[in-house]
Design an enzyme around this catalytic site. Sequence first.
Site, PDB file in Angstrom:
ATOM      1  N   GLY A  46       0.824  -1.198   0.000  1.00 37.76           N
ATOM      2  CA  GLY A  46       0.000   0.000   0.000  1.00 37.76           C
ATOM      3  C   GLY A  46       0.858   1.248   0.000  1.00 37.76           C
ATOM      4  O   GLY A  46       2.025   1.209   0.409  1.00 37.76           O
ATOM      5  N   GLN A  51       3.097   9.929   1.431  1.00 39.77           N
ATOM      6  CA  GLN A  51       4.358   9.180   1.314  1.00 39.77           C
ATOM      7  C   GLN A  51       5.132   9.554   0.059  1.00 39.77           C
ATOM      8  O   GLN A  51       6.330   9.304  -0.037  1.00 39.77           O
ATOM      9  CB  GLN A  51       4.089   7.669   1.303  1.00 39.77           C
ATOM     10  CG  GLN A  51       3.572   7.157   2.636  1.00 39.77           C
ATOM     11  CD  GLN A  51       3.382   5.658   2.592  1.00 39.77           C
ATOM     12  OE1 GLN A  51       2.357   5.181   2.117  1.00 39.77           O
ATOM     13  NE2 GLN A  51       4.356   4.909   3.072  1.00 39.77           N
ATOM     14  N   CYS A  89       6.074  -0.384   7.012  1.00 43.16           N
ATOM     15  CA  CYS A  89       5.685   0.780   6.217  1.00 43.16           C
ATOM     16  C   CYS A  89       6.848   1.147   5.308  1.00 43.16           C
ATOM     17  O   CYS A  89       7.999   1.152   5.748  1.00 43.16           O
ATOM     18  CB  CYS A  89       5.369   1.937   7.161  1.00 43.16           C
ATOM     19  SG  CYS A  89       4.922   3.460   6.315  1.00 43.16           S
ATOM     20  N   LEU A  90       6.555   1.462   4.057  1.00 43.69           N
ATOM     21  CA  LEU A  90       7.621   1.839   3.113  1.00 43.69           C
ATOM     22  C   LEU A  90       8.337   3.115   3.563  1.00 43.69           C
ATOM     23  O   LEU A  90       9.476   3.353   3.188  1.00 43.69           O
ATOM     24  CB  LEU A  90       7.045   2.036   1.706  1.00 43.69           C
ATOM     25  CG  LEU A  90       6.542   0.766   1.009  1.00 43.69           C
ATOM     26  CD1 LEU A  90       5.928   1.098  -0.344  1.00 43.69           C
ATOM     27  CD2 LEU A  90       7.663  -0.260   0.849  1.00 43.69           C
ATOM     28  N   HIS A 131      -4.101   1.156   7.791  1.00 39.77           N
ATOM     29  CA  HIS A 131      -2.749   1.730   7.772  1.00 39.77           C
ATOM     30  C   HIS A 131      -2.665   2.897   6.777  1.00 39.77           C
ATOM     31  O   HIS A 131      -2.158   3.973   7.107  1.00 39.77           O
ATOM     32  CB  HIS A 131      -1.750   0.620   7.408  1.00 39.77           C
ATOM     33  CG  HIS A 131      -0.327   1.072   7.273  1.00 39.77           C
ATOM     34  ND1 HIS A 131       0.671   0.638   8.123  1.00 39.77           N
ATOM     35  CD2 HIS A 131       0.272   1.903   6.387  1.00 39.77           C
ATOM     36  CE1 HIS A 131       1.820   1.208   7.757  1.00 39.77           C
ATOM     37  NE2 HIS A 131       1.606   1.975   6.700  1.00 39.77           N
ATOM     38  N   GLU A 132      -3.178   2.671   5.556  1.00 42.16           N
ATOM     39  CA  GLU A 132      -3.059   3.700   4.516  1.00 42.16           C
ATOM     40  C   GLU A 132      -3.948   4.902   4.805  1.00 42.16           C
ATOM     41  O   GLU A 132      -3.542   6.052   4.579  1.00 42.16           O
ATOM     42  CB  GLU A 132      -3.386   3.117   3.132  1.00 42.16           C
ATOM     43  CG  GLU A 132      -2.468   1.982   2.681  1.00 42.16           C
ATOM     44  CD  GLU A 132      -0.986   2.284   2.812  1.00 42.16           C
ATOM     45  OE1 GLU A 132      -0.582   3.451   2.699  1.00 42.16           O
ATOM     46  OE2 GLU A 132      -0.220   1.331   3.057  1.00 42.16           O
ATOM     47  N   HIS A 135      -2.418   7.228   7.181  1.00 42.62           N
ATOM     48  CA  HIS A 135      -1.423   8.123   6.565  1.00 42.62           C
ATOM     49  C   HIS A 135      -2.044   9.460   6.146  1.00 42.62           C
ATOM     50  O   HIS A 135      -1.383  10.492   6.176  1.00 42.62           O
ATOM     51  CB  HIS A 135      -0.832   7.470   5.298  1.00 42.62           C
ATOM     52  CG  HIS A 135       0.381   6.632   5.553  1.00 42.62           C
ATOM     53  ND1 HIS A 135       1.547   7.139   6.099  1.00 42.62           N
ATOM     54  CD2 HIS A 135       0.636   5.328   5.300  1.00 42.62           C
ATOM     55  CE1 HIS A 135       2.461   6.165   6.179  1.00 42.62           C
ATOM     56  NE2 HIS A 135       1.923   5.047   5.712  1.00 42.62           N
TER      57      HIS A 135
HETATM   58 ZN    ZN Z   1       2.794   3.215   5.612  1.00 31.63          ZN
END
Ligand code: ZN
Length: 158
Positions: A46, A51, A89-90, A131-132, A135
């Site tokens: 995701g 991000q 998380c990226l 999670h997304e 963000h």
């Molecule tokens: Zn993330």
Amino acid sequence: MALLNILTEGEETLRKTCRPVEKVTERIRTLLDDMYETMLHAEGVGLAGPQVGVLRRVVVIECPGSGRIDLVDPVIIRTEGSQVGREGCLSIPEKCGIVERPMKVTVQALDRNGKPFELTGEELLARALCHEIDHLDGILYPDKAQRMLTEEELEELE
Ligand code: ZN
């Protein structure tokens, strides 16, 4: 499509609240495509607007078996049950935490053509949706984690 730069923890942008999109334009569709390509390239499941430095409410997700999911202005309208599990998380590379999330989540959003739809996800998809969408409000998973994994635990995962 183009690969975008993924911001990492410490960047102010990741802590900001995103503006709604409301009208899905060609520019937003291009952004979704670029985000999708960037997510695949980074081997994530995701990716959310902030991000990649864009403070708009856009998310792309692809979990095993889910296919590509584009979400514009997503809102969680229902949750059910709970699950406790690993999350990464990226934007927080090489770390992992244990986070409690709902087992089942229903989201209302616009698709890439601006058409409203509902989506229900369970297990990993429910986790990714939460999670997304977090963000988009400047929330990162360590804020909610019961604990972060230790170096030893991370090594065991590899
Ligand atoms: Zn993330």
